[in-house]
Design a protein around this motif. Structure first.
Motif, mmCIF file in Angstrom:
data_model
loop_
_atom_site.group_PDB
_atom_site.id
_atom_site.type_symbol
_atom_site.label_atom_id
_atom_site.label_comp_id
_atom_site.label_asym_id
_atom_site.label_seq_id
_atom_site.Cartn_x
_atom_site.Cartn_y
_atom_site.Cartn_z
ATOM 1 N N MET A 1 19.899 14.038 35.089
ATOM 2 C CA MET A 1 19.565 14.495 33.741
ATOM 3 C C MET A 1 20.499 15.619 33.274
ATOM 4 O O MET A 1 20.855 15.697 32.094
ATOM 5 N N ILE A 2 20.924 16.473 34.196
ATOM 6 C CA ILE A 2 21.919 17.505 33.859
ATOM 7 C C ILE A 2 23.225 16.834 33.439
ATOM 8 O O ILE A 2 23.863 17.241 32.451
ATOM 9 N N MET A 3 23.616 15.776 34.193
ATOM 10 C CA MET A 3 24.811 14.999 33.825
ATOM 11 C C MET A 3 24.668 14.429 32.417
ATOM 12 O O MET A 3 25.618 14.434 31.628
ATOM 13 N N TYR A 4 23.473 13.947 32.098
ATOM 14 C CA TYR A 4 23.237 13.357 30.778
ATOM 15 C C TYR A 4 23.445 14.390 29.669
ATOM 16 O O TYR A 4 24.144 14.122 28.678
ATOM 17 N N PHE A 5 22.854 15.568 29.832
ATOM 18 C CA PHE A 5 22.965 16.591 28.784
ATOM 19 C C PHE A 5 24.400 17.090 28.636
ATOM 20 O O PHE A 5 24.849 17.395 27.534
ATOM 21 N N ILE A 6 25.117 17.147 29.759
ATOM 22 C CA ILE A 6 26.527 17.558 29.698
ATOM 23 C C ILE A 6 27.358 16.521 28.941
ATOM 24 O O ILE A 6 28.159 16.865 28.067
ATOM 25 N N THR A 7 27.155 15.234 29.264
ATOM 26 C CA THR A 7 27.912 14.174 28.584
ATOM 27 C C THR A 7 27.547 14.089 27.104
ATOM 28 O O THR A 7 28.404 13.841 26.263
ATOM 29 N N GLN A 8 26.273 14.317 26.779
ATOM 30 C CA GLN A 8 25.852 14.302 25.382
ATOM 31 C C GLN A 8 26.498 15.444 24.599
ATOM 32 O O GLN A 8 26.940 15.259 23.467
ATOM 33 N N ARG A 9 26.559 16.614 25.228
ATOM 34 C CA ARG A 9 27.169 17.774 24.573
ATOM 35 C C ARG A 9 28.650 17.516 24.313
ATOM 36 O O ARG A 9 29.174 17.838 23.249
ATOM 37 N N ASN A 10 29.313 16.906 25.303
ATOM 38 C CA ASN A 10 30.730 16.581 25.134
ATOM 39 C C ASN A 10 30.940 15.569 24.016
ATOM 40 O O ASN A 10 31.906 15.635 23.266
#
Length: 464
Positions: free
Chosen positions: A440-449
């Motif tokens: 989920m941390i990976m998801y939020f990072i990719t979404q922010r990018n």
């Protein structure tokens, strides 16, 4: 407008899909893990397998309903993305990929250990490497070669179980000359049907449920079938008798023929039954069958990881290079990515089998239940939308909707809670939660990018 999206090859024939559907439910866990469940629950292990099987039947029916409407290689990750939200598709897609990457290493190591039974001079790591490379090549060549290997592996598994059931049935019902029927002595004469209480049966469900992982691969494979709707419908309609015959039936044969507390059952229940019947070279025969089941799981694991990664990459949730296909329509880079991490896992198993590798194994134990929960919630939401907008698409329907869907959700949540309450399983669900948190941390990072990237201005030529 030109469509440059990559497309997987429709190379799976009807016979491939039929056999994958029939034998996909027969995992290595049936042959290798059933002894511990029988020792825990006694003859009541039959109910452990039946209850776990019932949950899987409901989940597969829900998945079949969605897959018949939209067969895709992303399967449940795609449906979760559409029905619940992008985060749900991202979460279950990567968790599923992670599960099978670890499974590749586990199955390769298990297969190598079985081969060492015959050729003990070859190092375990070398055998694991050879097997992983060999089955990676079958997946890289084309989806048809994957289907062909899986067809023959499945044929051996199905044939072996049918012969086992027939032989066991002959002895149980006294159809063998000069041999008396066994009766129900072993079912009720060794402390009763529930020698360790009904609680042990419920605990057995938590252990058993993981052995059914792999039944869902037919829904993923449907995206590469010439007749996806028909393939999914056949698989969904036949799941009930497959589980009843292969799992519940074979466990019933074991606990009827042999005392549940026999040490030979804990070692290998199927070898123990064949020895009881008097089959010569029983251990050799079952070793071959188990090896086939393990290689089938390894082959399917390589397939499942690559297709899930391909689907994630299509949605921009994994690097785009994983959508690249070879001339035969196989996602080579996605296949090699799963294999690469499995080589690392094999090395970990070689260096530290009791620490690092066991951590990885434990950290994916509850993924099966998370997968089932997300499938159920996805179906609940998608069915409501389809019924309102396009009810004619519902060629496969979940029974007693929405009541059985809610019942399945309650059952899966109960199993997750049970894992937290059982001392020996608490660490597994904690590890899985940690892995899910990382995803989920990976998801939020990719979404922010994604949000930070300026919109791409395309030329007129690119839009045409």
């Amino acid at each position: 407008m030109h469509n440059n999206e990559p497309e997987l090859q429709k190379g799976l024939k009807k016979r491939h899909m039929t056999m994958i559907a029939i034998a996909g439910v027969i995992g290595a866990g049936l042959f290798m893990g059933s002894g511990s469940v029988i020792h825990l629950a006694g003859p009541g292990a039959v109910l452990s397998y039946a209850f776990a099987g019932l949950i899987v039947i409901f989940v597969m029916r829900m998945l079949g309903e969605m897959a018949a409407i939209n067969p895709t290689s992303g399967s449940f990750a795609h449906y979760a993305h559409e029905a619940i939200g992008p985060w749900a598709g991202f979460l279950i897609g990567w968790l599923y990929w992670f599960f099978w990457v670890i499974a590749i290493a586990l199955e390769a190591t298990a297969a190598a250990a079985i081969i060492q039974y015959w050729y003990n001079g070859i190092p375990l790591w070398l055998l694991s490497l050879i097997l992983t490379v060999a089955l990676t090549l079958t997946n890289v060549i084309s989806v048809k070669s994957f289907g062909e290997f899986e067809y023959w592996f499945s044929l051996i598994k199905v044939g072996s179980i049918i012969i086992f059931l027939a032989l066991g049935g002959f002895y149980i019902f006294g159809l063998v000359p000069n041999v008396d029927s066994v009766g129900v002595t072993n079912l009720i004469g060794q402390g009763g049907f529930f020698p360790n209480g009904f609680g042990a049966v419920l605990m057995g469900i938590v252990i058993v449920i993981f052995s059914f992982m792999g039944t869902e691969i037919v829904a993923i494979a449907a995206g590469e079938s010439a007749e996806p709707q028909k393939a999914v419908t056949r698989a969904t309609n036949s799941i009930t008798w497959r589980i009843l015959i292969f799992y519940v039936g074979s466990i019933a044969v074991v606990v009827t023929l042999l005392p549940w507390d026999s040490s030979s059952i804990l070692t290998s229940p199927y070898v123990a039954v064949l020895n009881y019947i008097g089959i010569p070279a029983a251990a050799q025969i079952m070793n071959f069958v188990v090896l086939t089941a393990v290689l089938s799981c390894l082959n399917s694991a390589l397939y499942a990881t690559s297709r899930m990664l391909f689907s994630l990459a299509e949605k921009g949730e994994a690097p785009k290079r994983f959508t690249k296909l070879n001339k035969q329509g196989a996602p080579v880079q996605a296949i090699l990515a799963g294999t690469f991490f499995s080589y690392i896992a094999v090395i970990m198993n070689y260096i530290s089998p009791d620490n690092v590798f066991m951590f990885l194994l434990n950290s994916c134990s509850a993924i099966t239940l998370i997968l089932y929960l997300i499938i159920a919630v996805s179906q609940l939401r998608m069915r409501k939308k389809i019924q309102q907008e396009q009810p004619e698409l519902l060629t496969v329907k979940m029974w007693l909707y929405p009541y059985l869907t809610y019942l399945t959700i309650i059952a899966v949540v109960s199993l997750l809670i049970a894992m937290l309450l059982i001392d020996s399983m608490r660490s597994q669900i904690i590890f899985t939660t940690i892995i899910a948190g990382v995803v989920m941390i990976m998801y939020f990072i990719t979404q922010r990018n994604k949000d930070r990237k300026p919109p791409k201005v395309s030329t007129i030529e690119e839009r045409l």
